[in-house]
Scaffold this motif. Structure first.
Motif, PDB file in Angstrom:
ATOM      1  N   ILE A   7      10.826   2.767  -1.948  1.00 51.16           N
ATOM      2  CA  ILE A   7      11.511   1.923  -2.919  1.00 51.16           C
ATOM      3  C   ILE A   7      10.670   1.713  -4.164  1.00 51.16           C
ATOM      4  O   ILE A   7      11.112   1.945  -5.290  1.00 51.16           O
ATOM      5  CB  ILE A   7      11.874   0.560  -2.282  1.00 51.16           C
ATOM      6  CG1 ILE A   7      12.842   0.758  -1.116  1.00 51.16           C
ATOM      7  CG2 ILE A   7      12.478  -0.367  -3.326  1.00 51.16           C
ATOM      8  CD1 ILE A   7      14.158   1.373  -1.485  1.00 51.16           C
ATOM      9  N   THR A   8       9.421   1.281  -3.983  1.00 47.20           N
ATOM     10  CA  THR A   8       8.566   1.001  -5.137  1.00 47.20           C
ATOM     11  C   THR A   8       8.213   2.277  -5.883  1.00 47.20           C
ATOM     12  O   THR A   8       8.089   2.266  -7.108  1.00 47.20           O
ATOM     13  CB  THR A   8       7.282   0.283  -4.698  1.00 47.20           C
ATOM     14  OG1 THR A   8       6.666   1.041  -3.653  1.00 47.20           O
ATOM     15  CG2 THR A   8       7.585  -1.096  -4.181  1.00 47.20           C
ATOM     16  N   GLY A   9       8.072   3.381  -5.162  1.00 48.24           N
ATOM     17  CA  GLY A   9       7.797   4.648  -5.829  1.00 48.24           C
ATOM     18  C   GLY A   9       8.946   5.065  -6.716  1.00 48.24           C
ATOM     19  O   GLY A   9       8.755   5.549  -7.835  1.00 48.24           O
ATOM     20  N   ALA A  10      10.168   4.876  -6.249  1.00 52.49           N
ATOM     21  CA  ALA A  10      11.332   5.223  -7.053  1.00 52.49           C
ATOM     22  C   ALA A  10      11.421   4.355  -8.298  1.00 52.49           C
ATOM     23  O   ALA A  10      11.717   4.821  -9.391  1.00 52.49           O
ATOM     24  CB  ALA A  10      12.599   5.064  -6.217  1.00 52.49           C
TER      25      ALA A  10
ATOM     26  N   PHE B 105       3.940  13.373 -12.720  1.00 54.29           N
ATOM     27  CA  PHE B 105       2.571  13.478 -12.218  1.00 54.29           C
ATOM     28  C   PHE B 105       2.221  12.200 -11.464  1.00 54.29           C
ATOM     29  O   PHE B 105       1.900  11.178 -12.063  1.00 54.29           O
ATOM     30  CB  PHE B 105       1.606  13.690 -13.397  1.00 54.29           C
ATOM     31  CG  PHE B 105       0.225  14.136 -12.974  1.00 54.29           C
ATOM     32  CD1 PHE B 105      -0.115  15.476 -12.948  1.00 54.29           C
ATOM     33  CD2 PHE B 105      -0.741  13.201 -12.621  1.00 54.29           C
ATOM     34  CE1 PHE B 105      -1.391  15.890 -12.576  1.00 54.29           C
ATOM     35  CE2 PHE B 105      -2.012  13.597 -12.251  1.00 54.29           C
ATOM     36  CZ  PHE B 105      -2.347  14.941 -12.220  1.00 54.29           C
ATOM     37  N   TYR B 106       2.299  12.272 -10.141  1.00 54.48           N
ATOM     38  CA  TYR B 106       1.975  11.129  -9.287  1.00 54.48           C
ATOM     39  C   TYR B 106       0.624  11.354  -8.615  1.00 54.48           C
ATOM     40  O   TYR B 106       0.335  12.443  -8.115  1.00 54.48           O
ATOM     41  CB  TYR B 106       3.016  10.964  -8.180  1.00 54.48           C
ATOM     42  CG  TYR B 106       4.274  10.257  -8.574  1.00 54.48           C
ATOM     43  CD1 TYR B 106       4.248   8.996  -9.146  1.00 54.48           C
ATOM     44  CD2 TYR B 106       5.522  10.846  -8.353  1.00 54.48           C
ATOM     45  CE1 TYR B 106       5.410   8.336  -9.497  1.00 54.48           C
ATOM     46  CE2 TYR B 106       6.694  10.199  -8.693  1.00 54.48           C
ATOM     47  CZ  TYR B 106       6.634   8.942  -9.265  1.00 54.48           C
ATOM     48  OH  TYR B 106       7.789   8.292  -9.615  1.00 54.48           O
ATOM     49  N   VAL B 107      -0.199  10.311  -8.584  1.00 56.55           N
ATOM     50  CA  VAL B 107      -1.366  10.293  -7.709  1.00 56.55           C
ATOM     51  C   VAL B 107      -0.959   9.464  -6.503  1.00 56.55           C
ATOM     52  O   VAL B 107      -0.781   8.249  -6.613  1.00 56.55           O
ATOM     53  CB  VAL B 107      -2.597   9.677  -8.402  1.00 56.55           C
ATOM     54  CG1 VAL B 107      -3.757   9.583  -7.415  1.00 56.55           C
ATOM     55  CG2 VAL B 107      -2.999  10.513  -9.615  1.00 56.55           C
TER      56      VAL B 107
ATOM     57  N   PRO C 206       0.836  -1.200   0.000  1.00 53.78           N
ATOM     58  CA  PRO C 206       0.000   0.000   0.000  1.00 53.78           C
ATOM     59  C   PRO C 206       0.869   1.246   0.000  1.00 53.78           C
ATOM     60  O   PRO C 206       2.037   1.207   0.374  1.00 53.78           O
ATOM     61  CB  PRO C 206      -0.791  -0.134   1.297  1.00 53.78           C
ATOM     62  CG  PRO C 206       0.122  -0.887   2.205  1.00 53.78           C
ATOM     63  CD  PRO C 206       0.871  -1.853   1.311  1.00 53.78           C
ATOM     64  N   GLY C 207       0.315   2.360  -0.423  1.00 56.51           N
ATOM     65  CA  GLY C 207       1.046   3.619  -0.385  1.00 56.51           C
ATOM     66  C   GLY C 207       1.840   3.922  -1.632  1.00 56.51           C
ATOM     67  O   GLY C 207       2.267   5.056  -1.825  1.00 56.51           O
ATOM     68  N   THR C 208       2.043   2.949  -2.517  1.00 56.82           N
ATOM     69  CA  THR C 208       2.796   3.204  -3.743  1.00 56.82           C
ATOM     70  C   THR C 208       1.963   4.059  -4.686  1.00 56.82           C
ATOM     71  O   THR C 208       0.801   3.749  -4.946  1.00 56.82           O
ATOM     72  CB  THR C 208       3.154   1.892  -4.462  1.00 56.82           C
ATOM     73  OG1 THR C 208       3.724   0.995  -3.517  1.00 56.82           O
ATOM     74  CG2 THR C 208       4.137   2.137  -5.584  1.00 56.82           C
ATOM     75  N   PRO C 209       2.508   5.149  -5.223  1.00 56.66           N
ATOM     76  CA  PRO C 209       1.711   6.039  -6.080  1.00 56.66           C
ATOM     77  C   PRO C 209       1.449   5.445  -7.463  1.00 56.66           C
ATOM     78  O   PRO C 209       2.073   4.463  -7.869  1.00 56.66           O
ATOM     79  CB  PRO C 209       2.590   7.289  -6.186  1.00 56.66           C
ATOM     80  CG  PRO C 209       3.979   6.781  -5.991  1.00 56.66           C
ATOM     81  CD  PRO C 209       3.879   5.663  -4.992  1.00 56.66           C
TER      82      PRO C 209
ATOM     83  N   PHE D 114      -7.395   3.795  -9.972  1.00 56.49           N
ATOM     84  CA  PHE D 114      -6.110   3.829  -9.275  1.00 56.49           C
ATOM     85  C   PHE D 114      -5.581   2.413  -9.051  1.00 56.49           C
ATOM     86  O   PHE D 114      -6.307   1.508  -8.653  1.00 56.49           O
ATOM     87  CB  PHE D 114      -6.256   4.530  -7.926  1.00 56.49           C
ATOM     88  CG  PHE D 114      -4.953   4.673  -7.180  1.00 56.49           C
ATOM     89  CD1 PHE D 114      -4.179   5.806  -7.303  1.00 56.49           C
ATOM     90  CD2 PHE D 114      -4.485   3.638  -6.360  1.00 56.49           C
ATOM     91  CE1 PHE D 114      -2.978   5.929  -6.627  1.00 56.49           C
ATOM     92  CE2 PHE D 114      -3.291   3.743  -5.687  1.00 56.49           C
ATOM     93  CZ  PHE D 114      -2.535   4.895  -5.821  1.00 56.49           C
ATOM     94  N   ALA D 115      -4.285   2.240  -9.307  1.00 54.73           N
ATOM     95  CA  ALA D 115      -3.615   0.957  -9.066  1.00 54.73           C
ATOM     96  C   ALA D 115      -2.216   1.240  -8.539  1.00 54.73           C
ATOM     97  O   ALA D 115      -1.435   1.946  -9.192  1.00 54.73           O
ATOM     98  CB  ALA D 115      -3.542   0.126 -10.344  1.00 54.73           C
ATOM     99  N   ASN D 116      -1.900   0.716  -7.370  1.00 59.24           N
ATOM    100  CA  ASN D 116      -0.587   0.958  -6.758  1.00 59.24           C
ATOM    101  C   ASN D 116       0.547   0.501  -7.664  1.00 59.24           C
ATOM    102  O   ASN D 116       0.547  -0.621  -8.163  1.00 59.24           O
ATOM    103  CB  ASN D 116      -0.480   0.229  -5.416  1.00 59.24           C
ATOM    104  CG  ASN D 116      -1.384   0.823  -4.364  1.00 59.24           C
ATOM    105  OD1 ASN D 116      -2.391   0.230  -4.012  1.00 59.24           O
ATOM    106  ND2 ASN D 116      -1.045   1.987  -3.859  1.00 59.24           N
ATOM    107  N   GLY D 117       1.512   1.386  -7.867  1.00 57.28           N
ATOM    108  CA  GLY D 117       2.736   1.030  -8.569  1.00 57.28           C
ATOM    109  C   GLY D 117       2.676   1.091 -10.077  1.00 57.28           C
ATOM    110  O   GLY D 117       3.687   0.852 -10.730  1.00 57.28           O
ATOM    111  N   TYR D 118       1.546   1.439 -10.660  1.00 60.96           N
ATOM    112  CA  TYR D 118       1.446   1.468 -12.118  1.00 60.96           C
ATOM    113  C   TYR D 118       1.852   2.836 -12.665  1.00 60.96           C
ATOM    114  O   TYR D 118       1.828   3.842 -11.965  1.00 60.96           O
ATOM    115  CB  TYR D 118       0.024   1.134 -12.566  1.00 60.96           C
ATOM    116  CG  TYR D 118      -0.236  -0.353 -12.668  1.00 60.96           C
ATOM    117  CD1 TYR D 118      -0.241  -0.986 -13.899  1.00 60.96           C
ATOM    118  CD2 TYR D 118      -0.456  -1.121 -11.527  1.00 60.96           C
ATOM    119  CE1 TYR D 118      -0.467  -2.352 -13.996  1.00 60.96           C
ATOM    120  CE2 TYR D 118      -0.684  -2.480 -11.608  1.00 60.96           C
ATOM    121  CZ  TYR D 118      -0.690  -3.096 -12.851  1.00 60.96           C
ATOM    122  OH  TYR D 118      -0.902  -4.444 -12.941  1.00 60.96           O
ATOM    123  N   SER D 119       2.209   2.841 -13.951  1.00 61.61           N
ATOM    124  CA  SER D 119       2.529   4.072 -14.668  1.00 61.61           C
ATOM    125  C   SER D 119       1.842   3.991 -16.025  1.00 61.61           C
ATOM    126  O   SER D 119       2.108   3.073 -16.801  1.00 61.61           O
ATOM    127  CB  SER D 119       4.044   4.218 -14.846  1.00 61.61           C
ATOM    128  OG  SER D 119       4.337   5.393 -15.590  1.00 61.61           O
TER     129      SER D 119
END
Length: 269
Positions: free
Chosen positions: A230-233, A72-74, A23-26, A100-105
């Motif tokens: 880590i996952t956000g980066a 542009f991060y949500v 959880p928490g990953t943009p 919204f889906a954690n970790g996707y771009s």
């Protein structure tokens, strides 16, 4: 050896599950922005909202958003946005929806019509005044020189007046998520004066509702923020729609590398 493979397989499955459910990953977005059939001019605000609350914002640049100047991060500060509907606005006009889906771009192009500035606005030059007729016979030779000097001075004075009378017109997004006691917003000068005399504040202190504070305290992953960073980066570097899969591949690569290293050492012994 079989025991080693069993342990390795279990670790891979465990870490894969963790990587896909952190959880928490943009969720990152980027794409082109079109207004009235033309590439949007610089400085048009793109805003993402969830349940009517602004959660991310950025100005357009070179007809796009999420590429330059900022990603542009949500965000998902409370770890509860998975599966929620994101609404995208260009100015005040709704342009698109996305889940919204954690970790996707994801690349998401936005196109709207409405009262938006055109790329041609402000490019029309005013017509020059006609040349005055020559004076009567007998005009002195010094007269033309004096007139040119006055004209130059008048032009310079007019340019100075135009620079000094540019009135800043700041347009701001709503205040975004409260993170670590701070709220931010994005502001752009619609007048493009290249000055910041009247620029509004971009940050303010905030306090989360008690229920959200309690939820954060109960969620170790959100509270510690280690996996989130880590996952956000990783997501920001990848820039494609395969954020979680890339993260999974990285984890598998590290595990396989470690396993081969240990196996090689045992073989040498």
């Amino acid at each position: 050896m079989k025991k080693t493979y069993t342990i390795l397989g279990f670790m891979i499955l465990l870490l894969s599950a963790v990587a896909m459910a952190v959880p928490g990953t943009p969720h990152q977005f980027f794409g082109s922005v079109t207004t009235n059939g033309h590439a949007a001019v610089d400085g048009v605000l793109v805003t993402a909202k969830i349940n009517g609350q602004s959660v991310s914002a950025a100005p357009t640049e070179d007809g796009s958003y999420g590429i330059s100047p900022d990603v542009f991060y949500v965000p998902d500060p409370n770890g509860d946005r998975a599966g929620k509907k994101i609404e995208f606005f260009v100015g005040d006009v709704k342009a698109a929806e996305f889940t919204f889906a954690n970790g996707y771009s994801d690349e998401l192009d936005l196109s709207v019509t409405g009262d938006f500035p055109s790329p041609d606005d402000g490019n029309d030059d005013g017509g020059s005044g006609g040349n005055g007729g020559s004076g009567g016979n007998g005009g002195s030779g010094g007269t033309p020189k004096t007139n040119n000097t006055n004209t130059t001075n008048n032009t310079n004075n007019q340019n100075q007046v135009n620079i000094q009378t540019c009135t800043e017109d700041w347009v701001c997004s709503d205040w975004l998520d409260c993170v670590n006691g701070k709220q931010k917003r994005v502001c752009v000068d619609a007048a493009k004066c290249d000055t910041e005399t009247a620029k509004p504040a971009l940050e303010q202190e905030c306090t989360l509702p008690e229920k959200i504070e309690e939820k954060r305290a109960e969620n170790p992953a959100v509270k510690k923020g280690f996996f989130n960073s880590i996952t956000g980066a990783v997501t920001g570097v990848v820039g494609t729609g395969a954020g979680p899969w890339i993260l999974l591949i990285v984890i598998l690569g590290v595990l396989v590398g470690a396993f081969l290293f240990v196996a090689q050492k045992r073989k040498r012994k």
